[in-house]
Design an enzyme around this catalytic site. Structure first.
Site, PDB file in Angstrom:
ATOM      1  N   CYS A 235     -10.694 -28.941   9.762  1.00 52.08           N
ATOM      2  CA  CYS A 235      -9.525 -28.238   9.225  1.00 52.08           C
ATOM      3  C   CYS A 235      -8.340 -29.193   9.148  1.00 52.08           C
ATOM      4  CB  CYS A 235      -9.181 -27.043  10.113  1.00 52.08           C
ATOM      5  SG  CYS A 235      -7.726 -26.113   9.576  1.00 52.08           S
TER       6      CYS A 235
ATOM      7  N   HIS B  31      -3.063 -21.296  12.197  1.00 51.57           N
ATOM      8  CA  HIS B  31      -4.410 -21.839  11.987  1.00 51.57           C
ATOM      9  C   HIS B  31      -5.339 -20.809  11.353  1.00 51.57           C
ATOM     10  CE1 HIS B  31      -8.347 -23.576  12.434  1.00 51.57           C
ATOM     11  NE2 HIS B  31      -8.707 -22.437  13.017  1.00 51.57           N
TER      12      HIS B  31
ATOM     13  N   ASP C 199       0.849  -1.175   0.000  1.00 51.97           N
ATOM     14  CA  ASP C 199       0.000   0.000   0.000  1.00 51.97           C
ATOM     15  C   ASP C 199       0.890   1.232   0.000  1.00 51.97           C
ATOM     16  OD1 ASP C 199       0.951   0.255   2.574  1.00 51.97           O
ATOM     17  OD2 ASP C 199      -0.918  -0.332   3.539  1.00 51.97           O
TER      18      ASP C 199
ATOM     19  N   CYS D 156      -5.158 -28.156   8.611  1.00 53.13           N
ATOM     20  CA  CYS D 156      -3.895 -27.443   8.789  1.00 53.13           C
ATOM     21  C   CYS D 156      -3.003 -28.190   9.778  1.00 53.13           C
ATOM     22  CB  CYS D 156      -4.142 -26.004   9.250  1.00 53.13           C
ATOM     23  SG  CYS D 156      -4.490 -25.801  11.009  1.00 53.13           S
TER      24      CYS D 156
ATOM     25  N   ASP E 119      -7.579  -7.953   1.811  1.00 49.59           N
ATOM     26  CA  ASP E 119      -6.564  -8.139   2.849  1.00 49.59           C
ATOM     27  C   ASP E 119      -7.165  -7.701   4.166  1.00 49.59           C
ATOM     28  OD1 ASP E 119      -5.218  -5.418   4.012  1.00 49.59           O
ATOM     29  OD2 ASP E 119      -6.024  -5.111   2.001  1.00 49.59           O
TER      30      ASP E 119
ATOM     31  N   CYS F  71      -4.225 -28.053  13.505  1.00 49.36           N
ATOM     32  CA  CYS F  71      -5.366 -28.910  13.826  1.00 49.36           C
ATOM     33  C   CYS F  71      -5.004 -30.393  13.723  1.00 49.36           C
ATOM     34  CB  CYS F  71      -6.544 -28.595  12.906  1.00 49.36           C
ATOM     35  SG  CYS F  71      -7.302 -26.990  13.246  1.00 49.36           S
TER      36      CYS F  71
END
Length: 393
Positions: free
Chosen positions: A326, A357, A102, A328, A288, A331
């Site tokens: 999940c 996570h 930005d 990931c 974002d 998890c």
């Protein structure tokens, strides 16, 4: 609707293609000098060339396609010249994937007691040491060119909330004038990017930003006039500045139809998992937000079954994962009881695992959104969202 236009990676600095639509939702992809990004996409925020607590190899493992860095913070520390000499922010942070910066407009706006705005630009004092600095559209773009991100943003004035209509209109007009100056400076200096020759003389893509406060007609006017300046992509800025969420939604809804179909649309600084899916439904391609990382550091976790406040005593002996749906690495390995123990013990690992996570959950949500659009099933996916995300447990 399926788009079959040829799409070649070679010899382009930036290109965007829509592959499929489902209602207003779009699945597409854009090409940058540092690689391809599939949309709709959520961009984690790495403010100072770092996503707090998460190393770059883990970001790659969980599927981060593009990161957001902040020009204001990198300008102050370590300094644009340092990053430029290192070959640009990708080499500096060892991340050979796309980055968006930005312009610093939002951060300078947040220094309300430390800044003074004029037609020339913004004088401000560093939040680090109180030193005096100045950003004009030209200097902001010079900094973004030196940092070397693939996508850079025009310098804008973020309108505060609440703001009278006359104030919002003046701010919008200022942003439009600054957008033209930003584009002119970029056009004159685009070959100065640190990796210009290395990347086959490709350059950055400069996006314009729509402002207008919380006035739908000003947002529409800003969109039409920003499009006239002709950028390769467009962002909707000036959101998440304290306004009610329904106002945020209204401003996006008013603006999106006026942004070109053939170019990416970016909503800055939003939102919860449900909100980003809702914005996709309006036709947004890029988003974002600091929420998944900031919430993680405070023990708030997003799951398919609702929000989990991991510090709650009810998890002290819970041997289940954060989210049974999940996959990931957090998890798959750790229990709620252990994560609660880490958080209660003020262990740094708690913040790291929580952040991994939450980012994985956001990214997986975007992958499922994209797949549902490609299959023509986004309407069912969208209507099937569970409301428990909206309340902590």
């Amino acid at each position: 609707m399926l788009f079959r236009d040829s799409f070649r990676i070679a010899a382009v600095s930036f290109s965007f293609q829509i592959e499929h639509t489902d209602g207003a939702a779009r699945a597409g992809r854009f090409i940058t000098p540092h690689g391809e990004v599939q949309t709709p996409v959520f961009m984690p925020v790495g403010t100072v060339a770092s996503v707090k607590g998460v190393p770059q190899d883990v970001l790659e493992d969980i599927g981060v396609q593009i990161l957001l860095n902040n020009t204001y913070h990198l300008y102050l520390r370590p300094g644009v010249e340092t990053v430029r000499k290192m070959g640009g922010v990708q080499k500096f942070m060892s991340w050979d994937r796309p980055i968006l910066t930005d312009s610093g407009g939002f951060q300078v706006w947040s220094l309300s007691e430390l800044r003074k705005v004029s037609e020339d630009g913004v004088k401000f004092r560093s939040h680090l040491d109180g030193s005096s600095h100045f950003f004009s559209p030209e200097l902001a773009i010079e900094s973004e060119i030196g940092l070397g991100a693939d996508i850079i943003m025009a310098f804008d004035e973020c309108t505060e909330y609440p703001a009278e209509r006359s104030r919002a209109q003046d701010s919008m007009e200022m942003t439009l004038r600054w957008a033209r100056r930003s584009k002119q400076y970029w056009s004159d200096h685009k070959h100065d990017v640190p990796w210009f020759a290395e990347r086959g003389e490709k350059t950055q893509a400069l996006f314009g930003i729509v402002q207008g406060g919380m006035y739908a007609d000003l947002r529409r006017e800003s969109a039409e006039r920003t499009v006239e300046i002709d950028f390769p992509g467009y962002a909707i800025g000036g959101l998440s500045v304290g306004e009610p969420r329904e106002n945020t939604w209204e401003m996006v809804q008013a603006t999106i139809p006026l942004l070109p179909q053939e170019k990416p649309r970016y909503v800055m600084g939003v939102g919860t998992p449900e909100e980003i899916v809702n914005y996709v439904a309006l036709g947004v391609d890029m988003m974002d937000c600091v929420l998944p990382t900031r919430a993680a550091r405070h023990g708030l976790l997003f799951t398919s079954q609702g929000r989990v406040t991991i510090k709650n005593a009810r998890y002290a002996q819970d041997d289940g994962p954060i989210d049974p749906n999940c996959a990931c690495k957090v998890c798959s390995r750790y229990s709620r009881a252990y994560l609660r123990h880490l958080y209660s013990s003020n262990e740094l690992l708690a913040q790291v695992l929580n952040t991994i996570h939450n980012l994985a959950f956001y990214l997986d949500t975007m992958r499922r959104v994209r797949q549902s659009i490609l299959l023509g099933e986004f309407g069912n996916f969208h209507s099937g969202l569970r409301s428990p995300h909206l309340s902590a447990r």
